[in-house]
Scaffold this active site. Structure first.
Site, PDB file in Angstrom:
ATOM      1  N   HIS A   4       0.816  -1.219   0.000  1.00 49.42           N
ATOM      2  CA  HIS A   4       0.000   0.000   0.000  1.00 49.42           C
ATOM      3  C   HIS A   4       0.849   1.267   0.000  1.00 49.42           C
ATOM      4  O   HIS A   4       0.430   2.314  -0.522  1.00 49.42           O
ATOM      5  CB  HIS A   4      -0.930  -0.003   1.211  1.00 49.42           C
ATOM      6  CG  HIS A   4      -2.169   0.816   1.027  1.00 49.42           C
ATOM      7  ND1 HIS A   4      -2.189   1.995   0.310  1.00 49.42           N
ATOM      8  CD2 HIS A   4      -3.442   0.643   1.469  1.00 49.42           C
ATOM      9  CE1 HIS A   4      -3.417   2.505   0.317  1.00 49.42           C
ATOM     10  NE2 HIS A   4      -4.191   1.696   1.004  1.00 49.42           N
TER      11      HIS A   4
ATOM     12  N   ASP B 152      -7.582  -6.212 -18.431  1.00 54.34           N
ATOM     13  CA  ASP B 152      -8.007  -7.046 -19.557  1.00 54.34           C
ATOM     14  C   ASP B 152      -6.764  -7.601 -20.231  1.00 54.34           C
ATOM     15  O   ASP B 152      -5.958  -6.853 -20.789  1.00 54.34           O
ATOM     16  CB  ASP B 152      -8.838  -6.203 -20.539  1.00 54.34           C
ATOM     17  CG  ASP B 152      -9.337  -7.001 -21.739  1.00 54.34           C
ATOM     18  OD1 ASP B 152      -9.020  -8.213 -21.840  1.00 54.34           O
ATOM     19  OD2 ASP B 152     -10.020  -6.411 -22.585  1.00 54.34           O
TER      20      ASP B 152
END
Length: 444
Positions: A151, A390
């Site tokens: 993070h 994708d």
């Protein structure tokens, strides 16, 4: 679900396409926003229907993406100036290949459970790689990608930008737009500094003593059994009704509350009621606020790093539950509005002043806090483009957080149907969760 690990390797940036490899490693200092957030890996699960490219092509795409996002292939440590930094040394990302000898439909849990953690590399033992991925192939041809990123190098928007670039590289398309890397120099304190807000009680706190939390004992949470995580589907019709109800009391001159403000307000009230909290108990919500569009000048959407602080709407539990949802929505609206450019600049001035180190302050972003009751922590992915990942076979049909049983944590995730519906992942004590299921879809 039996997950078989087939291989685990390090993937380094690939400069074979003509791009020039850097001559030497260098340190990049973490920004004040990087250092105040959670110092751990965060895991996300993406599920894809067949067909999808073979693992080798996805690995090659990752290697190409790492040439552009070198920080994802680096390591966090103490730089030469003794400040927490990222070493750009192309050490690489972890790449794990796994299989499940069963179809995805009968293997992937319908809701969050400990089994979900088998679909991404282990993140609870402090892995040195800042990015870790696991590709799990199922007998039906489906693919689950478990992504885990540290993070402190990227917030949600920055992570989504990297994931999008990984997909583009796998499809042999240009990785555009280019990321912005200036975390070490962008957030400069003012001269003279102007600290206008009480950041010591909000983003920072003094180190806690190792004692039992008296408030937890008083509320009775220490006597509860297991914390369970539940996935709730919120249809577009239900979300629309919540928004309409929340905004119904506003004057014509006011814009209606946003989807997030309305849904978060409804769930805050419902969870407070399910917990059985009443008058005299204060409850608050920790809400992430993206500073990219709030700071002046704005921070580019393609900035790679963290630009997040938090809003903390508060209310008496009895007052929250007894008043309409619009009251809770207004509390959330005002708290988020207060985290503006002046607030972000004030934080930069304090965090850059040396006060944090001199006073031994630590961030309030504490993932080791197992129980948040009577409070909540909301992570909203509603405006983050995680669904853009994708590899060539289309976007994911499921995006979800890993199993995260911190009591009081709530994730809001947009549905992959892209129709305005969403999923809410909430962790509560078992008895509270059963009550929440009973009342959650009642709008008051």
């Amino acid at each position: 679900m039996k997950v078989r690990i087939e291989s685990s390797k390090i993937v380094k940036p690939s400069y074979e396409d003509g791009s020039e490899a850097p001559a030497h490693a260098r340190w990049v200092t973490l920004s004040v926003f990087d250092k105040v957030t959670y110092g751990e890996h965060v895991a996300i699960i993406f599920a894809f229907r067949p067909p999808s490219p073979p693992n080798g092509e996805v690995e090659l795409g990752l290697a190409k993406a790492l040439t552009l996002y070198r920080e994802c292939a680096g390591r966090i440590g103490e730089g030469p100036d003794r400040r927490r930094s990222v070493l750009l040394n192309d050490a690489g990302a972890r790449f794990v290949e796994a299989t499940v000898d069963a179809p995805l439909a009968v293997s992937l849990p319908s809701g969050p459970s400990p089994e979900v953690r088998r679909l991404h590399p282990r993140i609870d033992d402090g892995p040195v790689e800042l990015v870790q991925v696991q590709l799990t192939r199922f007998s039906c041809g489906s693919l689950v990608v478990g992504f885990a990123g540290h993070h402190q190098i990227a917030d949600g928007q920055a992570t989504a930008n990297f994931l999008s670039a990984w997909g583009l590289a796998t499809r042999r398309l240009p990785m555009s737009p280019a990321p912005v890397f200036d975390r070490g120099t962008r957030f400069v304190p003012r001269e003279p500094p102007l600290v206008e807000f009480p950041h010591r009680q909000v983003e920072y706190r003094a180190k806690k003593r190792n004692v039992v939390d008296e408030e937890e004992v008083e509320l009775g949470v220490a006597g509860h059994d297991k914390v369970k995580v539940h996935r709730m589907y919120l249809s577009k019709e239900f979300v629309a009704r919540v928004k309409a109800r929340a905004s119904s009391g506003l004057p014509p001159s006011r814009r209606g509350y946003t989807t997030f403000q309305s849904v978060a307000a409804h769930l805050w009230r419902a969870i407070t009621a399910a917990r059985g909290l009443g008058a005299g108990v204060s409850t608050q919500v920790r809400i992430s606020v993206n500073g990219r569009t709030r700071m002046r000048p704005p921070v580019p959407r393609d900035y790679f790093g963290n630009v997040v602080l938090w809003a903390f709407p508060r209310c008496d539990a009895g007052d929250l539950v007894s008043r309409p949802v619009g009251h809770a929505a207004e509390l959330i609206y005002r708290a988020i509005a207060d985290v503006d450019d002046a607030y972000f600049r004030s934080f930069v001035d304090l965090a850059s002043s040396g006060v944090v180190e001199a006073e031994g302050l630590v961030p309030t972003a504490d993932s080791e806090q197992a129980v948040l009751c009577p409070d909540l922590e909301v992570d909203a992915w509603l405006g983050i483009n995680f669904h853009d990942l994708d590899f060539g076979g289309g976007g994911p049909f499921r995006v979800m957080p890993t199993y995260y049983p911190m009591e009081g944590s709530l994730f809001l995730v947009p549905s992959t149907l892209d129709d305005g519906s969403m999923e809410a992942y909430v962790a509560l004590f078992d008895d509270h969760l059963e009550e929440l299921k009973r009342i959650c879809h009642k709008i008051t």
